[in-house]
Motif scaffolding. Structure first.
Motif, PDB file in Angstrom:
ATOM      1  N   LYS A  56       5.429   0.498  -2.042  1.00 38.90           N
ATOM      2  CA  LYS A  56       4.330   1.059  -2.831  1.00 38.90           C
ATOM      3  C   LYS A  56       4.460   2.581  -2.940  1.00 38.90           C
ATOM      4  O   LYS A  56       4.276   3.166  -4.008  1.00 38.90           O
ATOM      5  CB  LYS A  56       2.988   0.710  -2.187  1.00 38.90           C
ATOM      6  N   LEU A  57       4.738   3.225  -1.825  1.00 43.64           N
ATOM      7  CA  LEU A  57       4.731   4.685  -1.784  1.00 43.64           C
ATOM      8  C   LEU A  57       5.995   5.312  -2.365  1.00 43.64           C
ATOM      9  O   LEU A  57       5.965   6.448  -2.835  1.00 43.64           O
ATOM     10  CB  LEU A  57       4.540   5.165  -0.343  1.00 43.64           C
ATOM     11  N   LEU A  58       7.101   4.570  -2.325  1.00 40.67           N
ATOM     12  CA  LEU A  58       8.377   5.135  -2.776  1.00 40.67           C
ATOM     13  C   LEU A  58       8.842   4.591  -4.120  1.00 40.67           C
ATOM     14  O   LEU A  58       9.957   4.875  -4.560  1.00 40.67           O
ATOM     15  CB  LEU A  58       9.457   4.896  -1.710  1.00 40.67           C
ATOM     16  N   GLY A  59       8.005   3.788  -4.767  1.00 43.98           N
ATOM     17  CA  GLY A  59       8.346   3.308  -6.101  1.00 43.98           C
ATOM     18  C   GLY A  59       9.322   2.161  -6.131  1.00 43.98           C
ATOM     19  O   GLY A  59      10.127   2.026  -7.065  1.00 43.98           O
ATOM     20  N   ILE A  75      -4.571   8.070  -1.825  1.00 42.78           N
ATOM     21  CA  ILE A  75      -3.535   8.857  -2.504  1.00 42.78           C
ATOM     22  C   ILE A  75      -3.614   8.612  -4.011  1.00 42.78           C
ATOM     23  O   ILE A  75      -3.538   7.463  -4.455  1.00 42.78           O
ATOM     24  CB  ILE A  75      -2.136   8.471  -1.981  1.00 42.78           C
ATOM     25  N   PRO A  76      -3.779   9.649  -4.799  1.00 47.72           N
ATOM     26  CA  PRO A  76      -3.816   9.481  -6.259  1.00 47.72           C
ATOM     27  C   PRO A  76      -2.512   8.863  -6.771  1.00 47.72           C
ATOM     28  O   PRO A  76      -1.421   9.256  -6.321  1.00 47.72           O
ATOM     29  CB  PRO A  76      -4.001  10.912  -6.774  1.00 47.72           C
ATOM     30  N   GLN A  77      -2.623   7.922  -7.670  1.00 41.74           N
ATOM     31  CA  GLN A  77      -1.425   7.297  -8.241  1.00 41.74           C
ATOM     32  C   GLN A  77      -0.553   8.326  -8.946  1.00 41.74           C
ATOM     33  O   GLN A  77       0.672   8.160  -9.036  1.00 41.74           O
ATOM     34  CB  GLN A  77      -1.830   6.195  -9.231  1.00 41.74           C
ATOM     35  N   LYS A 135      -4.438  -1.249  -0.391  1.00 40.99           N
ATOM     36  CA  LYS A 135      -4.781  -1.752  -1.713  1.00 40.99           C
ATOM     37  C   LYS A 135      -4.569  -0.630  -2.714  1.00 40.99           C
ATOM     38  O   LYS A 135      -4.572   0.555  -2.364  1.00 40.99           O
ATOM     39  CB  LYS A 135      -6.229  -2.241  -1.762  1.00 40.99           C
ATOM     40  N   ASP A 136      -4.366  -1.005  -3.975  1.00 37.60           N
ATOM     41  CA  ASP A 136      -4.240   0.023  -4.994  1.00 37.60           C
ATOM     42  C   ASP A 136      -4.898  -0.427  -6.283  1.00 37.60           C
ATOM     43  O   ASP A 136      -5.127  -1.613  -6.514  1.00 37.60           O
ATOM     44  CB  ASP A 136      -2.776   0.404  -5.217  1.00 37.60           C
ATOM     45  N   ASP A 137      -5.250   0.554  -7.101  1.00 35.05           N
ATOM     46  CA  ASP A 137      -5.809   0.280  -8.409  1.00 35.05           C
ATOM     47  C   ASP A 137      -5.188   1.265  -9.393  1.00 35.05           C
ATOM     48  O   ASP A 137      -4.180   1.919  -9.087  1.00 35.05           O
ATOM     49  CB  ASP A 137      -7.340   0.375  -8.396  1.00 35.05           C
ATOM     50  N   THR A 138      -5.778   1.382 -10.535  1.00 33.13           N
ATOM     51  CA  THR A 138      -5.211   2.238 -11.572  1.00 33.13           C
ATOM     52  C   THR A 138      -5.105   3.692 -11.136  1.00 33.13           C
ATOM     53  O   THR A 138      -4.145   4.395 -11.476  1.00 33.13           O
ATOM     54  CB  THR A 138      -6.065   2.164 -12.850  1.00 33.13           C
ATOM     55  N   ASP A 179      -9.002  -7.613  -2.492  1.00 31.73           N
ATOM     56  CA  ASP A 179      -8.444  -6.353  -2.965  1.00 31.73           C
ATOM     57  C   ASP A 179      -7.450  -5.777  -1.963  1.00 31.73           C
ATOM     58  O   ASP A 179      -6.521  -5.063  -2.329  1.00 31.73           O
ATOM     59  CB  ASP A 179      -9.558  -5.321  -3.200  1.00 31.73           C
ATOM     60  N   TRP A 180      -7.658  -6.084  -0.698  1.00 30.89           N
ATOM     61  CA  TRP A 180      -6.820  -5.535   0.368  1.00 30.89           C
ATOM     62  C   TRP A 180      -5.684  -6.482   0.707  1.00 30.89           C
ATOM     63  O   TRP A 180      -5.856  -7.693   0.746  1.00 30.89           O
ATOM     64  CB  TRP A 180      -7.639  -5.288   1.630  1.00 30.89           C
TER      65      TRP A 180
END
Length: 348
Positions: free
Chosen positions: A175-178, A55-57, A38-41, A27-28
């Motif tokens: 990931k953080l900036l799209g 951080i909330p998606q 890692k990220d999920d929905t 996952d990581w």
């Protein structure tokens, strides 16, 4: 019979545990021992040093960010997302022409420097996040910003001693900036170019000895044998004078000890940002005692400078492939006959 049943039950449990452990590990995405994510929905999770973020998606991608370190500018610029930077500290150290234009027209705010950040300006800018290297003396400032709902994300890329791992921080910004897809593509391109250049360097007929850095005060701080520079020199098929050292930090040595080790050095790299060899002697006239000063070639990291800004410490942090290309050109010019140095410059 009972023994066989117990054996199969135990085997099943062990396999299940192993599978669960692997799934959790997979996952990581581990960039290094310093950074993983890692990220999920629903959330994006980041571990950076001793700091953890969830951080909330729904809050991503960030649209407005502030950077407190010029070295982090390179990542955002590489992704073509300078327009998301709303504030920068010490703008005089920023090399990016795009970002400088935005600083000039007021689109990007000057929020102070490493001595004192303008907290009121940072709060007024209402950034989605502030990116910075962690500096313990600013804990009070960080705390004040958090109380005002500002996310502080610490990324200490300077701790990485593998040039490609530094480049891999692109994935975090993606990931953080799209710009996740773009970040993966850029990293893949940098990796492929780096590996190709490394293989090219192996074709060289010689492997010259190399000295690095210079003296500060009464000591010469040589990069350890496990530092990023040592790896670059090795990958460029050259012999760093303390390659066998196992430190991942700078090693203080006396002038006499370095002179002894560098007796057969043919190249001297990363000699600050001096203009001439004569200017270098104003720092320490004893350099004239070293054979490499007279018969070798010296190179500074001032190939791309503008005022106080130096792109070696900005885009060079990300573009490990171009930095390696510079060193190969220096040590083995016959392998890259048409290439002109980017970040490094010969000192004459």
């Amino acid at each position: 019979m009972k023994c066989k049943i117990l054996f199969f039950i135990l085997l099943f449990v062990l396999n299940s545990c192993k599978k669960e452990s692997n799934d959790t590990s997979e996952d990581w995405h581990d960039i290094s021992e310093n950074v993983r994510f890692k990220d999920d929905t629903n959330t994006f999770e980041l571990q950076s040093g001793k700091f953890k973020y969830t951080i909330p998606q729904s809050k991503l991608p960030f649209q407005k960010v502030i950077l407190l370190n010029a070295s982090l500018v390179g990542y955002v610029s590489e992704l073509g997302l300078d327009n998301k930077i709303t504030g920068i500290s010490s703008p005089e150290y920023v090399f990016s022409p795009v970002l400088n234009a935005r600083i000039s027209n007021g689109s990007v705010h000057n929020i102070g420097n490493e001595q004192k950040y303008d907290v009121e300006k940072i709060i007024a800018a209402k950034p989605d996040a502030v990116f910075t290297n962690y500096i313990s003396s600013f804990d009070n400032t960080y705390g004040l910003l958090r109380k005002n709902g500002i996310e502080i994300i610490f990324l200490d890329e300077y701790l990485e001693q593998d040039p490609l791992r530094k480049a891999e921080y692109l994935l975090v910004f993606g990931k953080l900036l799209g710009a996740e897809k773009q970040a993966a593509e850029r990293l893949g391109s940098i990796r492929a170019a780096y590996d190709s250049l490394k293989n090219l360097a192996k074709k060289a007929q010689s492997s010259p000895k190399v000295l690095a850095n210079e003296m500060y005060g009464n000591q010469w701080f040589l990069p350890g044998g496990k530092t990023s520079l040592a790896k670059l020199i090795k990958d460029a098929n050259a012999q760093y004078i303390i390659a066998q050292n196992t430190d991942s930090k700078a090693i203080p040595m006396s002038f006499e000890e370095v002179m002894s080790r560098a007796e057969k050095a043919e190249f001297w790299v990363n000699v600050g940002n001096h203009r001439t060899k004569k200017e270098l002697l104003s720092i320490n006239p004893n350099y004239t005692q070293m054979p490499v000063y007279h018969s070798g070639k010296l190179y500074t990291v001032s190939g791309r400078e503008r005022g106080r800004a130096n792109d070696f410490f900005e885009s060079g942090v990300v573009r490990a492939d171009i930095v390696l290309k510079d060193y190969i050109k220096i040590f083995h010019p016959e392998l890259l006959p048409e290439y002109e140095l980017t970040y490094l410059k010969e000192l004459k």
